[in-house]
Each structure stands twice: as structure tokens, then as C-alpha cells.
Design a protein around this motif. Structure first.
Motif, mmCIF file in Angstrom:
data_model
loop_
_atom_site.group_PDB
_atom_site.id
_atom_site.type_symbol
_atom_site.label_atom_id
_atom_site.label_comp_id
_atom_site.label_asym_id
_atom_site.label_seq_id
_atom_site.Cartn_x
_atom_site.Cartn_y
_atom_site.Cartn_z
ATOM 1 N N ILE A 138 0.875 -1.181 0.000
ATOM 2 C CA ILE A 138 0.000 0.000 0.000
ATOM 3 C C ILE A 138 0.907 1.224 0.000
ATOM 4 C CG2 ILE A 138 -1.806 1.255 1.235
ATOM 5 C CD1 ILE A 138 -1.989 -1.615 2.858
ATOM 6 N N ALA A 139 0.792 2.044 -1.038
ATOM 7 C CA ALA A 139 1.617 3.253 -1.136
ATOM 8 C C ALA A 139 0.775 4.467 -0.762
ATOM 9 C CB ALA A 139 2.160 3.395 -2.550
ATOM 10 N N THR A 189 -3.076 -6.102 -6.133
ATOM 11 C CA THR A 189 -1.773 -6.522 -5.612
ATOM 12 C C THR A 189 -1.094 -5.350 -4.911
ATOM 13 O OG1 THR A 189 -1.501 -8.147 -7.372
ATOM 14 C CG2 THR A 189 0.491 -7.438 -6.245
ATOM 15 N N MET A 190 -1.154 -4.188 -5.571
ATOM 16 C CA MET A 190 -0.610 -2.966 -4.983
ATOM 17 C C MET A 190 -1.684 -1.885 -5.061
ATOM 18 S SD MET A 190 2.700 -0.725 -6.150
ATOM 19 C CE MET A 190 2.880 0.977 -5.629
ATOM 20 N N GLU A 191 -1.930 -1.192 -3.952
ATOM 21 C CA GLU A 191 -2.883 -0.073 -3.960
ATOM 22 C C GLU A 191 -2.132 1.201 -3.597
ATOM 23 O OE1 GLU A 191 -5.251 1.658 -5.273
ATOM 24 O OE2 GLU A 191 -6.510 -0.117 -4.943
ATOM 25 N N VAL A 192 -2.618 2.297 -4.149
ATOM 26 C CA VAL A 192 -2.085 3.621 -3.825
ATOM 27 C C VAL A 192 -3.221 4.422 -3.194
ATOM 28 C CG1 VAL A 192 -1.091 5.757 -4.742
ATOM 29 C CG2 VAL A 192 -0.435 3.543 -5.735
ATOM 30 N N VAL A 193 -2.905 5.159 -2.143
ATOM 31 C CA VAL A 193 -3.887 6.038 -1.500
ATOM 32 C C VAL A 193 -3.329 7.460 -1.541
ATOM 33 C CG1 VAL A 193 -5.118 6.604 0.633
ATOM 34 C CG2 VAL A 193 -4.712 4.197 0.021
ATOM 35 N N LEU A 194 -4.060 8.361 -2.198
ATOM 36 C CA LEU A 194 -3.650 9.758 -2.241
ATOM 37 C C LEU A 194 -3.874 10.406 -0.881
ATOM 38 C CD1 LEU A 194 -2.802 12.345 -3.829
ATOM 39 C CD2 LEU A 194 -5.245 12.672 -4.331
ATOM 40 N N PRO A 199 6.552 15.398 -4.163
ATOM 41 C CA PRO A 199 5.842 14.192 -3.753
ATOM 42 C C PRO A 199 6.715 13.249 -2.917
ATOM 43 C CG PRO A 199 6.537 13.992 -6.034
ATOM 44 C CD PRO A 199 6.907 15.378 -5.595
ATOM 45 N N VAL A 200 6.052 12.539 -2.026
ATOM 46 C CA VAL A 200 6.697 11.504 -1.208
ATOM 47 C C VAL A 200 5.794 10.277 -1.251
ATOM 48 C CG1 VAL A 200 7.508 10.895 1.097
ATOM 49 C CG2 VAL A 200 7.807 13.213 0.282
ATOM 50 N N LEU A 201 6.418 9.085 -1.234
ATOM 51 C CA LEU A 201 5.655 7.850 -1.387
ATOM 52 C C LEU A 201 6.052 6.791 -0.352
ATOM 53 C CD1 LEU A 201 3.510 6.670 -3.496
ATOM 54 C CD2 LEU A 201 5.457 5.464 -4.500
ATOM 55 N N PRO A 202 5.612 6.924 0.912
ATOM 56 C CA PRO A 202 5.839 5.835 1.861
ATOM 57 C C PRO A 202 5.059 4.589 1.414
ATOM 58 C CG PRO A 202 5.192 7.859 2.991
ATOM 59 C CD PRO A 202 4.916 8.058 1.535
ATOM 60 N N VAL A 203 5.638 3.424 1.666
ATOM 61 C CA VAL A 203 4.983 2.165 1.288
ATOM 62 C C VAL A 203 4.837 1.283 2.526
ATOM 63 C CG1 VAL A 203 5.171 0.057 -0.105
ATOM 64 C CG2 VAL A 203 5.812 2.265 -1.094
ATOM 65 N N LEU A 204 3.631 0.720 2.684
ATOM 66 C CA LEU A 204 3.309 -0.178 3.800
ATOM 67 C C LEU A 204 3.011 -1.563 3.260
ATOM 68 C CD1 LEU A 204 0.619 2.111 5.544
ATOM 69 C CD2 LEU A 204 3.115 2.278 5.748
ATOM 70 N N ASP A 205 3.057 -2.556 4.155
ATOM 71 C CA ASP A 205 2.552 -3.877 3.766
ATOM 72 C C ASP A 205 1.100 -4.005 4.215
ATOM 73 O OD1 ASP A 205 2.514 -4.486 6.493
ATOM 74 O OD2 ASP A 205 4.319 -5.729 6.440
ATOM 75 N N VAL A 223 7.387 -0.389 4.834
ATOM 76 C CA VAL A 223 8.360 -1.119 4.011
ATOM 77 C C VAL A 223 9.424 -0.138 3.513
ATOM 78 C CG1 VAL A 223 8.672 -2.478 1.894
ATOM 79 C CG2 VAL A 223 6.605 -2.785 3.278
ATOM 80 N N SER A 224 8.979 1.056 3.119
ATOM 81 C CA SER A 224 9.892 2.108 2.657
ATOM 82 C C SER A 224 9.318 3.465 3.067
ATOM 83 C CB SER A 224 10.049 2.056 1.135
ATOM 84 O OG SER A 224 10.750 3.186 0.658
ATOM 85 N N ALA A 225 10.176 4.334 3.599
ATOM 86 C CA ALA A 225 9.718 5.679 3.991
ATOM 87 C C ALA A 225 9.462 6.548 2.768
ATOM 88 C CB ALA A 225 10.748 6.349 4.895
ATOM 89 N N ASN A 226 10.083 6.202 1.649
ATOM 90 C CA ASN A 226 9.855 6.933 0.403
ATOM 91 C C ASN A 226 10.333 6.092 -0.780
ATOM 92 O OD1 ASN A 226 9.269 8.827 -1.531
ATOM 93 N ND2 ASN A 226 10.925 10.220 -0.998
#
Length: 212
Positions: free
Chosen positions: A36-37, A70-75, A117-123, A129-132
Motif C-alpha cells: 500500500i503506497a 496486488t498494490m494499492e495507492v492512496v492519495l 511528492p513523497v511515497l511511503p509504502v506499507l505492507d 516497508v519504505s519511507a519513500n
């Protein structure tokens, strides 16, 4: 024994999200995603607009390769007004937090967002998973989307899902796999104007990243 993700992040699963047609989506559905990004971006920031185009292509490619969801993005909107948010979000294939949701400010503070823009990613548990994941071995100019996804999956300790084609053909014969990606540019500064939820942030690609 794995550490429980902080409540500020797992709150995402009890939040009501929106599709671009403004249909509501229960945040609990995100638990089914591998990744989840959280996209901190604003229409006033040129690098944000550029990155949205790149991420949209990556999102379509990854979910096409490994299956929808599989992968979702949330604005996480960084807009001053609802109409700007709605117009910007209307160009995106993923979900958004509601404009004005107090949770926006909490996430901004949690991730110390100063530029967008910044893109933290969660599981799917809500663990970071990644801060950006913008640039580097993540998503951006000259980055391979599937390789970036595979690198993040490995980083999260999950197994890479089997590609859709392999799943279908593996009823006869099949396999799957992939590796990692790279590269990105500048970012725009996001100085708060003390809005409760539509706070500015910055980040960029070809230009200087969004500063307010």
C-alpha cells in the motif's frame, strides 16, 4: 515475533476511502494488498503532477502483471481547496483519503513530510516497508516498475506473487518472478500554511519539488 505497526498506520484500515467517482471504499480492503503506497502530492506542485503520471503507469503495469489489488495507492492530498483535490484526483486510477480528513495531518506529521511528492509504502499489516519509494530503486524516471515492486516485496519479507499469466498457464505449466529498479530527481518543499488537513508539502522530479 513481529512488532505491531503503530496505531496511526493501522487506522488506515478503519478509514473510509474514495474512488475518483467518489464511491466509498472500506479501508479494511487494503489488508488484502501486498503493498500500500501513500502518495503525498498536490496539483500545485509540478513534480507531483509529473510523478502521478509515472506512478499511474507503474500501478497499471504491476496490477496487470500480478492481478488487481496486488498494490494499492492512496492519495494523501496536499491541496488548499476541495475543487483542486477533486480535479487532481480525477486523473488517478487509485484511492484517496477524503479532502479535509484530520487523518491527513496526522500522517503528514508521522512521516515528517516537508517536501512532496513523497511515497511511503506499507505492507498489508500497516508496517512501513519504505519511507519513500520515489526514486532510487523505487518508482520514477528510468525506473522499471515491476523490478521496483519486486524489490519492495523482498524488503517486506513477502514472497513475490506469481504473475497472472503464469497462474493461468500453470494449470498446465507456470512460474513467476522479478527483481529491482532504480533512479529519480528533485523534490518540492511543502511548508504548512497551518491548514488542518490540506497542508502543503513538496517533492519533485524534473523541477524543484513542491514548496509552499
Amino acid at each position: 515475533m513481529s512488532v505491531e505497526p503503530p496505531a496511526i498506520l493501522t487506522h488506515l484500515f478503519s478509514t473510509t476511502l474514495l474512488r475518483r467517482d467518489l464511491d466509498e471504499v472500506d479501508g479494511s480492503t487494503l489488508r488484502n494488498c501486498k503493498l500500500i503506497a501513500l502518495l503525498f502530492a498536490g496539483s500545485w506542485c509540478i513534480p507531483s503532477r509529473q510523478f502521478v503520471q509515472i506512478l499511474s503507469e507503474a500501478y497499471t503495469e504491476i496490477n496487470g502483471e500480478f492481478g488487481a489489488g496486488t498494490m494499492e495507492v492512496v492519495l494523501v492530498p496536499r491541496e488548499e481547496g476541495q475543487s483542486q483535490w477533486h480535479n487532481f484526483f480525477g486523473s488517478m486510477p487509485w484511492l484517496s483519503l477524503k479532502f479535509g480528513d484530520p487523518y491527513i495531518g496526522k500522517l503528514k506529521s508521522h512521516f515528517s513530510i516537508v517536501r512532496i511528492p513523497v511515497l511511503p509504502v506499507l505492507d498489508g499489516r500497516g508496517a512501513v516497508v519504505s519511507a519513500n519509494a520515489r526514486g532510487g530503486s523505487g518508482f520514477g524516471f528510468c525506473c522499471d516498475a515491476v523490478n521496483a515492486f519486486a524489490a519492495l516485496i523482498r524488503q517486506s519479507g513477502q514472497d513475490l506473487p506469481l504473475p497472472v499469466k503464469s497462474r493461468t498457464s500453470s494449470r498446465a505449466n507456470g512460474s513467476g518472478g522479478s527483481s529491482e529498479g532504480s533512479s529519480d530527481d528533485d523534490d518540492d518543499d511543502d511548508e504548512d500554511e497551518d491548514d488542518e488537513d490540506g497542508e502543503g508539502s513538496a517533492g519533485g522530479l524534473a523541477d524543484e519539488d513542491g514548496v509552499r
